[in-house]
Design a protein around this motif. Structure first.
Motif, PDB file in Angstrom:
ATOM      1  N   UNK A 203      -0.274  -3.718  -6.362  1.00  0.00           N
ATOM      2  CA  UNK A 203      -0.318  -4.920  -5.527  1.00  0.00           C
ATOM      3  C   UNK A 203       0.428  -6.105  -6.085  1.00  0.00           C
ATOM      4  N   UNK A 204       1.323  -5.874  -7.064  1.00  0.00           N
ATOM      5  CA  UNK A 204       2.073  -6.961  -7.680  1.00  0.00           C
ATOM      6  C   UNK A 204       3.516  -6.961  -7.171  1.00  0.00           C
ATOM      7  N   UNK A 205       4.038  -8.152  -6.926  1.00  0.00           N
ATOM      8  CA  UNK A 205       5.442  -8.280  -6.566  1.00  0.00           C
ATOM      9  C   UNK A 205       6.303  -8.094  -7.825  1.00  0.00           C
ATOM     10  N   UNK A 206       7.551  -7.639  -7.674  1.00  0.00           N
ATOM     11  CA  UNK A 206       8.416  -7.450  -8.851  1.00  0.00           C
ATOM     12  C   UNK A 206       8.501  -8.682  -9.739  1.00  0.00           C
ATOM     13  N   UNK A 207       8.588  -9.881  -9.126  1.00  0.00           N
ATOM     14  CA  UNK A 207       8.705 -11.090  -9.939  1.00  0.00           C
ATOM     15  C   UNK A 207       7.437 -11.370 -10.745  1.00  0.00           C
ATOM     16  N   UNK A 208       6.296 -10.860 -10.285  1.00  0.00           N
ATOM     17  CA  UNK A 208       5.066 -11.055 -11.060  1.00  0.00           C
ATOM     18  C   UNK A 208       5.083 -10.217 -12.331  1.00  0.00           C
ATOM     19  N   UNK A 209       5.792  -9.112 -12.310  1.00  0.00           N
ATOM     20  CA  UNK A 209       5.976  -8.308 -13.519  1.00  0.00           C
ATOM     21  C   UNK A 209       7.069  -8.915 -14.390  1.00  0.00           C
ATOM     22  N   UNK A 210       8.183  -9.268 -13.776  1.00  0.00           N
ATOM     23  CA  UNK A 210       9.336  -9.780 -14.526  1.00  0.00           C
ATOM     24  C   UNK A 210       9.012 -11.109 -15.207  1.00  0.00           C
TER      25      UNK A 210
ATOM     26  N   UNK B  45     -14.331  -2.600  -3.378  1.00  0.00           N
ATOM     27  CA  UNK B  45     -14.343  -3.613  -2.338  1.00  0.00           C
ATOM     28  C   UNK B  45     -13.430  -3.203  -1.204  1.00  0.00           C
ATOM     29  N   UNK B  46     -13.596  -3.825  -0.051  1.00  0.00           N
ATOM     30  CA  UNK B  46     -12.752  -3.499   1.094  1.00  0.00           C
ATOM     31  C   UNK B  46     -11.291  -3.801   0.792  1.00  0.00           C
ATOM     32  N   UNK B  47     -11.040  -4.864   0.030  1.00  0.00           N
ATOM     33  CA  UNK B  47      -9.675  -5.208  -0.340  1.00  0.00           C
ATOM     34  C   UNK B  47      -9.058  -4.101  -1.187  1.00  0.00           C
ATOM     35  N   UNK B  48      -9.849  -3.585  -2.147  1.00  0.00           N
ATOM     36  CA  UNK B  48      -9.340  -2.511  -2.998  1.00  0.00           C
ATOM     37  C   UNK B  48      -9.095  -1.250  -2.192  1.00  0.00           C
ATOM     38  N   UNK B  49      -9.991  -0.955  -1.283  1.00  0.00           N
ATOM     39  CA  UNK B  49      -9.819   0.243  -0.461  1.00  0.00           C
ATOM     40  C   UNK B  49      -8.539   0.135   0.346  1.00  0.00           C
ATOM     41  N   UNK B  50      -8.252  -1.030   0.909  1.00  0.00           N
ATOM     42  CA  UNK B  50      -7.044  -1.222   1.686  1.00  0.00           C
ATOM     43  C   UNK B  50      -5.800  -1.073   0.834  1.00  0.00           C
ATOM     44  N   UNK B  51      -5.855  -1.616  -0.407  1.00  0.00           N
ATOM     45  CA  UNK B  51      -4.712  -1.517  -1.317  1.00  0.00           C
ATOM     46  C   UNK B  51      -4.469  -0.065  -1.706  1.00  0.00           C
TER      47      UNK B  51
ATOM     48  N   UNK C 296      -5.164   2.602   0.053  1.00  0.00           N
ATOM     49  CA  UNK C 296      -4.582   3.320   1.174  1.00  0.00           C
ATOM     50  C   UNK C 296      -3.120   2.963   1.367  1.00  0.00           C
ATOM     51  N   UNK C 297      -2.795   1.699   1.191  1.00  0.00           N
ATOM     52  CA  UNK C 297      -1.419   1.234   1.385  1.00  0.00           C
ATOM     53  C   UNK C 297      -0.496   1.759   0.302  1.00  0.00           C
ATOM     54  N   UNK C 298      -0.981   1.874  -0.931  1.00  0.00           N
ATOM     55  CA  UNK C 298      -0.123   2.178  -2.055  1.00  0.00           C
ATOM     56  C   UNK C 298      -0.063   3.647  -2.409  1.00  0.00           C
ATOM     57  N   UNK C 299      -0.967   4.443  -1.894  1.00  0.00           N
ATOM     58  CA  UNK C 299      -0.985   5.852  -2.293  1.00  0.00           C
ATOM     59  C   UNK C 299       0.217   6.584  -1.695  1.00  0.00           C
ATOM     60  N   UNK C 300       0.657   7.606  -2.403  1.00  0.00           N
ATOM     61  CA  UNK C 300       1.805   8.391  -1.952  1.00  0.00           C
ATOM     62  C   UNK C 300       1.313   9.672  -1.300  1.00  0.00           C
TER      63      UNK C 300
END
Length: 249
Positions: free
Chosen positions: A98-105, A237-243, A245-249
């Motif tokens: 759930x992190x944008x590239x700039x949050x890592x960079x 949490x519902x937020x984690x569940x949504x993340x 589902x969105x991020x799984x391959x």
């Protein structure tokens, strides 16, 4: 030389059982904690590049510089195991968390991890080259599954995020590559000691340098553990569940 290598590997294996590492792995992983870890590990990777660079600059031997250059080419430019440098893997893994590239960079260190980075740089830059090199090799070996019973750091971190967050190894690009790549890197880098740490005094110096590098490693992960302990939230949490589902391959 065999006894020397066994002593070196034992120091690495024992580090995994220290209070700081046990504390780190005792913290259940939730999404916000995984994001904290991802940012600090991205900074860790940048610091490793700095330290290996100083180790290369400090050695007067071209064969040592060549070993480090080969190692760093995979880290910085292209590793055939993944088709890119390794920092790109952290960006991809961060996106799954759930992190944008700039949050890592543009991640910023915690007070404790900043201290660890400064300590490693001091060792790499200002110590005699063989001891500088030893601190880098010791930290690298913390990912060697052959040395550490139960697996090295990348394997254990990946397993924890799979169990706690429902991710897969395909989601965890960095952990997936590093759970095998650093075994090859351990083999690649050890030959320098076989050529330049051939007497009892130099071997003892190398072992003491390895302890120092690993002590800082303990401090780094203790700081991350402390930050994760302060980060609260429901792992399902519902937020984690949504993340998930969105991020799984």
């Amino acid at each position: 030389m065999k006894d020397f290598k066994e002593q070196f590997d034992r120091l690495v294996a024992e580090t995994m059982e220290t209070p700081e590492l046990l504390r780190f792995f005792a913290v259940p992983m939730i999404w916000a904690r995984a994001q904290t870890l991802a940012k600090q590990m991205a900074l860790f990777v940048k610091n490793r590049r700095t330290c290996w660079g100083y180790a290369a600059a400090g050695s007067p031997h071209l064969d040592v510089k060549s070993v480090i250059a080969e190692h760093e080419h995979e880290e910085l430019v292209y590793d055939p195991r993944c088709g890119s440098g390794h920092f790109e893997l952290y960006i991809k893994q961060g996106e799954k968390l759930g992190l944008r590239p700039e949050e890592i960079i543009d991640a910023q260190p915690l007070p404790g991890t900043r201290t660890a980075f400064y300590a490693w740089i001091y060792m790499a830059k200002d110590w005699p080259w063989l001891l500088s090199y030893a601190t880098c090799v010791a930290v690298e070996k913390m990912n060697d599954n052959r040395v550490i019973p139960g697996g090295g750091m990348s394997l254990r971190q990946g397993q924890r995020m799979i169990e706690d967050l429902g991710l897969t190894w395909k989601d965890l690009k960095s952990e997936d590559v590093h759970r095998t790549a650093d075994e090859d890197h351990s083999d690649m880098t050890w030959g320098v000691f076989e050529r330049y740490a051939t007497d009892p005094r130099s071997q003892q110096d190398v072992l003491q340098a390895a302890v120092a590098g690993l002590d800082v490693y303990r401090s780094f992960f203790n700081a991350v553990a402390e930050a994760c302990e302060r980060t609260t939230g429901l792992p399902n949490s519902s937020e984690a569940q949504g993340m998930r589902k969105e991020n799984s391959i």
